[in-house]
Motif scaffolding. Structure first.
Motif, PDB file in Angstrom:
ATOM      1  N   ASP A   1       9.984 -15.771   5.554  1.00 46.73           N
ATOM      2  CA  ASP A   1       8.720 -16.405   5.876  1.00 46.73           C
ATOM      3  C   ASP A   1       7.644 -15.827   4.982  1.00 46.73           C
ATOM      4  N   LEU A   2       6.563 -16.599   4.784  1.00 50.93           N
ATOM      5  CA  LEU A   2       5.415 -16.153   4.023  1.00 50.93           C
ATOM      6  C   LEU A   2       4.247 -15.978   4.962  1.00 50.93           C
ATOM      7  N   ASP A   3       3.395 -14.978   4.669  1.00 52.51           N
ATOM      8  CA  ASP A   3       2.211 -14.810   5.503  1.00 52.51           C
ATOM      9  C   ASP A   3       1.272 -15.994   5.265  1.00 52.51           C
ATOM     10  N   PRO A   4       0.353 -16.264   6.189  1.00 52.19           N
ATOM     11  CA  PRO A   4      -0.507 -17.439   6.057  1.00 52.19           C
ATOM     12  C   PRO A   4      -1.299 -17.508   4.758  1.00 52.19           C
ATOM     13  N   SER A   5      -1.596 -16.371   4.153  1.00 52.88           N
ATOM     14  CA  SER A   5      -2.330 -16.370   2.883  1.00 52.88           C
ATOM     15  C   SER A   5      -1.418 -16.614   1.686  1.00 52.88           C
ATOM     16  N   GLY A   6      -0.095 -16.517   1.912  1.00 50.18           N
ATOM     17  CA  GLY A   6       0.867 -16.734   0.834  1.00 50.18           C
ATOM     18  C   GLY A   6       1.034 -15.556  -0.111  1.00 50.18           C
ATOM     19  N   LYS A   7       0.519 -14.378   0.265  1.00 50.36           N
ATOM     20  CA  LYS A   7       0.562 -13.220  -0.631  1.00 50.36           C
ATOM     21  C   LYS A   7       1.917 -12.515  -0.631  1.00 50.36           C
ATOM     22  N   ILE A   8       2.538 -12.434   0.536  1.00 49.58           N
ATOM     23  CA  ILE A   8       3.817 -11.729   0.606  1.00 49.58           C
ATOM     24  C   ILE A   8       4.873 -12.600   1.267  1.00 49.58           C
TER      25      ILE A   8
ATOM     26  N   VAL B   1       8.640 -12.186   3.345  1.00 59.19           N
ATOM     27  CA  VAL B   1       9.504 -11.241   4.060  1.00 59.19           C
ATOM     28  C   VAL B   1      10.838 -11.921   4.341  1.00 59.19           C
ATOM     29  N   ALA B   2      11.918 -11.318   3.850  1.00 56.69           N
ATOM     30  CA  ALA B   2      13.260 -11.896   3.995  1.00 56.69           C
ATOM     31  C   ALA B   2      14.160 -10.956   4.789  1.00 56.69           C
ATOM     32  N   SER B   3      15.062 -11.540   5.576  1.00 55.46           N
ATOM     33  CA  SER B   3      16.047 -10.745   6.309  1.00 55.46           C
ATOM     34  C   SER B   3      17.271 -10.526   5.431  1.00 55.46           C
ATOM     35  N   ASN B   4      17.767  -9.295   5.450  1.00 60.51           N
ATOM     36  CA  ASN B   4      18.983  -8.924   4.714  1.00 60.51           C
ATOM     37  C   ASN B   4      20.024  -8.495   5.740  1.00 60.51           C
ATOM     38  N   GLU B   5      20.839  -9.467   6.145  1.00 63.51           N
ATOM     39  CA  GLU B   5      21.721  -9.297   7.294  1.00 63.51           C
ATOM     40  C   GLU B   5      22.712  -8.144   7.138  1.00 63.51           C
ATOM     41  N   ASP B   6      23.365  -8.055   5.992  1.00 65.05           N
ATOM     42  CA  ASP B   6      24.414  -7.047   5.816  1.00 65.05           C
ATOM     43  C   ASP B   6      23.867  -5.626   5.755  1.00 65.05           C
TER      44      ASP B   6
ATOM     45  N   ASN C   1      20.985  -4.631   7.345  1.00 66.44           N
ATOM     46  CA  ASN C   1      20.166  -4.347   8.522  1.00 66.44           C
ATOM     47  C   ASN C   1      18.732  -3.977   8.148  1.00 66.44           C
ATOM     48  N   GLU C   2      18.164  -4.742   7.220  1.00 64.16           N
ATOM     49  CA  GLU C   2      16.817  -4.437   6.762  1.00 64.16           C
ATOM     50  C   GLU C   2      16.055  -5.702   6.369  1.00 64.16           C
ATOM     51  N   LEU C   3      14.770  -5.511   6.087  1.00 65.65           N
ATOM     52  CA  LEU C   3      13.911  -6.565   5.569  1.00 65.65           C
ATOM     53  C   LEU C   3      13.465  -6.206   4.162  1.00 65.65           C
ATOM     54  N   THR C   4      13.253  -7.226   3.348  1.00 66.66           N
ATOM     55  CA  THR C   4      12.667  -7.019   2.031  1.00 66.66           C
ATOM     56  C   THR C   4      11.312  -7.710   2.004  1.00 66.66           C
ATOM     57  N   VAL C   5      10.292  -6.980   1.580  1.00 60.46           N
ATOM     58  CA  VAL C   5       8.936  -7.527   1.438  1.00 60.46           C
ATOM     59  C   VAL C   5       8.656  -7.680  -0.052  1.00 60.46           C
ATOM     60  N   SER C   6       8.288  -8.898  -0.464  1.00 62.67           N
ATOM     61  CA  SER C   6       8.065  -9.189  -1.884  1.00 62.67           C
ATOM     62  C   SER C   6       6.667  -9.732  -2.123  1.00 62.67           C
ATOM     63  N   ASP C   7       6.141  -9.450  -3.318  1.00 62.74           N
ATOM     64  CA  ASP C   7       4.844  -9.954  -3.765  1.00 62.74           C
ATOM     65  C   ASP C   7       5.068 -11.326  -4.386  1.00 62.74           C
ATOM     66  N   THR C   8       4.476 -12.368  -3.819  1.00 64.35           N
ATOM     67  CA  THR C   8       4.725 -13.716  -4.329  1.00 64.35           C
ATOM     68  C   THR C   8       4.063 -13.965  -5.682  1.00 64.35           C
ATOM     69  N   SER C   9       3.053 -13.172  -6.037  1.00 62.19           N
ATOM     70  CA  SER C   9       2.383 -13.380  -7.321  1.00 62.19           C
ATOM     71  C   SER C   9       3.197 -12.836  -8.490  1.00 62.19           C
ATOM     72  N   THR C  10       3.999 -11.793  -8.221  1.00 61.98           N
ATOM     73  CA  THR C  10       4.817 -11.193  -9.281  1.00 61.98           C
ATOM     74  C   THR C  10       6.303 -11.486  -9.100  1.00 61.98           C
ATOM     75  N   GLY C  11       6.700 -11.832  -7.866  1.00 56.23           N
ATOM     76  CA  GLY C  11       8.107 -12.057  -7.575  1.00 56.23           C
ATOM     77  C   GLY C  11       8.896 -10.785  -7.394  1.00 56.23           C
TER      78      GLY C  11
END
Length: 328
Positions: free
Chosen positions: A106-113, A115-120, A122-132
C-alpha cells in the motif's frame, strides 16, 4: 448585446473544456494481474474485451495506482520487485525495491512511501516512491504477513499476519511496531471504514470477518456467512471492498464461488452473488454500478451489476487472476 454574447460563448467554451478534461481523467481500461502467466490483461471498459496482454515479471499479484493514476504499480513477487506500468503507453517503465517476494502493498495517502509485505521473511519493506529505493525493513511483523493497509491519516499501517492470526500496527515512518490484535484464523486482507473508526479483516480459514475498533484494538463484532449450497469449508473470505459512503461492503468468499453483500451499519449479510471459482480480488467502478472480481480457479473475471446483484458477464483472462483495478 455583443458583450453578453461573447461572455456566453466564453463560458460555454470553458464548460466544454472542463467537461472534456474531466472525462479524459480515466481511460476506462480494466487491469488484471495473472499470477501464473506473468502477464497483465488489459480490458476495454466498454466492450469488456481483452485488448492487450502485457508481459511482466514473475508472479504478478497486488497492484496499486500511483502518480494520479498515470502509473500502475505491480508487485511481481517472483522477481522481488514492484514494476511501474505507464497507463498511456501500456509499457513497463521502471521498478522499485520491495524486499523478497512482495505480495501485497500500500502507499500512504501522500504517495511518498510504499510498504510491502514480505511473507517468507516475516517483515515489511518500506520504499521511497520518488527514488524507488528501500528506506528500511521492519522485522518480526508476525509469521507470514500479507495484507498491508494504511490508516486514513497515513500515520500507521495495519498488517495481517496469516500464521499468527494477528493484525500488527506499525509506524512505517519510524519502523516501529506499535501494537497488535488477535483475530480469526488466517487473516488475509483488511479495510478501514471511511471514518477510520473500524478495521474489517477477512479470516480465510475461519470463514469470518473480524471488526476491530481502531482506538482500543478490540474485536467489537464478527460476521459469519451461511447459505444453503455453500459448504462451510469452502467459505474463505479474502477481499473486502466498501462503497465510498461506507454503507455497503462486498466480500469475496473464495471457493464458495460467491460475493457476500454486507450492510456495514448493522453488520449483517443482506445477499450473496454468484461469481466464478475461487473468487478473490475485487474492484468497484467509480459510480459503484459494477463490481468486478477475479476468479483464480476459473481464470476469468465476473462483472456484477450491483443493483440487480447478479453477474452479467464473465471475461476470460490469464491463468490465476489475482488483482483487478479499474481506471475510471
Amino acid at each position: 448585446m455583443k458583450l453578453h454574447l461573447l461572455t456566453l460563448l466564453c463560458l460555454l467554451t470553458a464548460l466544454t473544456t472542463w467537461s472534456n478534461s474531466s472525462q479524459a481523467e480515466g481511460t476506462g481500461k480494466i487491469f488484471v494481474s495473472n499470477e501464473m502467466d506473468n502477464t497483465i490483461s488489459v480490458i476495454d471498459g466498454v466492450t469488456h474485451e481483452v485488448i492487450k496482454t502485457i508481459p511482466v515479471g514473475e508472479r504478478p499479484r497486488d497492484m496499486q495506482w500511483h502518480n494520479n493514476k498515470t502509473q500502475l504499480l505491480i508487485a511481481t513477487s517472483g522477481s522481488d520487485l514492484i514494476e511501474l506500468l505507464n497507463i498511456e503507453t501500456l509499457e513497463i517503465v521502471g521498478t522499485m525495491e520491495a524486499g523478497e517476494d512482495p505480495e501485497l502493498f500500500d502507499l500512504d495517502p501522500s504517495g511518498k512511501i510504499l510498504v510491502a509485505s514480505n511473507e517468507d521473511d516475516n517483515e515489511l519493506t518500506v520504499s521511497d516512491t520518488s527514488t524507488g529505493e528501500k528506506i528500511r525493513t521492519v522485522e518480526n511483523v508476525g509469521i507470514e504477513p500479507e495484507g498491508v493497509t494504511f490508516s486514513n491519516d497515513g500515520k500507521v499501517v495495519f498488517v495481517t499476519s496469516e500464521a499468527t492470526n494477528t493484525v500488527i500496527v506499525v509506524d512505517p515512518w519510524s519502523g516501529t511496531i506499535l501494537n497488535e490484535a488477535l483475530v480469526g484464523s488466517r487473516p488475509r486482507r483488511g479495510i478501514f471504514t471511511p471514518d477510520g473508526s473500524e478495521y474489517w479483516v477477512t479470516n480465510e480459514l475461519g470463514g469470518t470477518v473480524s471488526i476491530i475498533d481502531t482506538y482500543s484494538l478490540e474485536i467489537i463484532d464478527e460476521i459469519f456467512f451461511e447459505k444453503r449450497g455453500m459448504r462451510e469449508g469452502d467459505i474463505n473470505p479474502v477481499q473486502l471492498i466498501m462503497t465510498a459512503s461506507g454503507e455497503t461492503a462486498y466480500i469475496t468468499l473464495g471457493r464458495a464461488m460467491h460475493v457476500a453483500v454486507v450492510d456495514v451499519k448493522t453488520r449483517t449479510v443482506t445477499d450473496f452473488i454468484l461469481a466464478g471459482d475461487r473468487v478473490w480480488g475485487a474492484a468497484l467502478t467509480a459510480d459503484e454500478s459494477l463490481l468486478m472480481v477475479t476468479n483464480g480457479a476459473s481464470d476469468d473475471i465476473s462483472i456484477i451489476d450491483t443493483k440487480k446483484k447478479i453477474a452479467v458477464k464473465a471475461v476470460a483472462v490469464g491463468r490465476t487472476p489475482h488483482t483487478i483495478r479499474i481506471d475510471d
